[in-house]
Design an enzyme around this catalytic site. Sequence first.
Site, PDB file in Angstrom:
ATOM      1  N   GLU A 208      15.032  13.360  -4.461  1.00  8.99           N
ATOM      2  CA  GLU A 208      16.312  13.915  -4.882  1.00  8.99           C
ATOM      3  C   GLU A 208      16.391  15.433  -4.733  1.00  8.99           C
ATOM      4  OE1 GLU A 208      16.762  12.348  -8.823  1.00  8.99           O
ATOM      5  OE2 GLU A 208      17.565  10.438  -8.114  1.00  8.99           O
TER       6      GLU A 208
ATOM      7  N   GLU B 250      -4.138   1.006  -6.909  1.00 10.95           N
ATOM      8  CA  GLU B 250      -4.428   2.162  -7.759  1.00 10.95           C
ATOM      9  C   GLU B 250      -5.906   2.320  -8.080  1.00 10.95           C
ATOM     10  OE1 GLU B 250      -4.072   1.022 -12.351  1.00 10.95           O
ATOM     11  OE2 GLU B 250      -2.155   0.866 -11.324  1.00 10.95           O
TER      12      GLU B 250
END
Length: 266
Positions: free
Chosen positions: A77, A108
């Site tokens: 953004e 992960e």
Amino acid sequence: MITETTSHYDHLEQMSVHDLLVNINKEDKTVPLAVERAIPQLEALATQVTARMREGGRLFYIGAGTSGRLGVVDASECPPTYGVPHDLVVGIIAGGDGAIRKAVEFAEDDPNQAWKDLGAYKIEPIDTVVGIAASGRTPYVIGGLQQARAAGCLTGCIVCNPGSAVAAAAQFPVEVVTGPEFVTGSTRMKAGTAQKLALNMLSTTVMIQLGRVRGNKMVDMQLSNIKLQQRAARMVMDETGVSETEAQDLLARFGNVRGAIDNYKK
């Protein structure tokens, strides 16, 4: 591991829809207060990030699962909001971009993969790496921060447990302790909300400090749709007093709000 401790509520399946919503909201109300307690840590991190970026550094977020997705969202953004290059703020998620939509099993758990992922961007000592991990124990994030720090990068983190391994690996840790989740261990809830708030505060503060806001306006935003074009025209009209048609003409000529305002009557 406070985020993994038992919820303050039990027998959730026996609650009415109304009670579920009220109790979730009751827990959510505690999140801004937890973020407020972390403002001194956020201030220290934002100050350091800004200084590096003024010298040409970039900001990288690394995380897994919900934390990784939040980093990708915040990074993605920045270009449309502040008109910065797409490689200035970068979000990296364990398992690659496919993990944004679908969880990648065990992605992960590799402590060396984050540094490999960062390597694709030719990371340099002037850059900053911020690890995002609700638990504070994600191997992907710990390893990435440790190796980034060893390479001379500035390191920070946003975690939701105190005294974590992720925080120990970061020079500027931000610990937003949100407590037990409404659904035990579901850190996409309060912890995720806290991380989103902290990321909003970090990136917005840095961008303002870098001169990407004038007054309270996003003067460098990309005019990528009709809504944003209309918003830009209103900003130009407010600052210059010109008509909507004149504002649109200035925007077409100069490409953004800053250019339109700065070149008015020149």
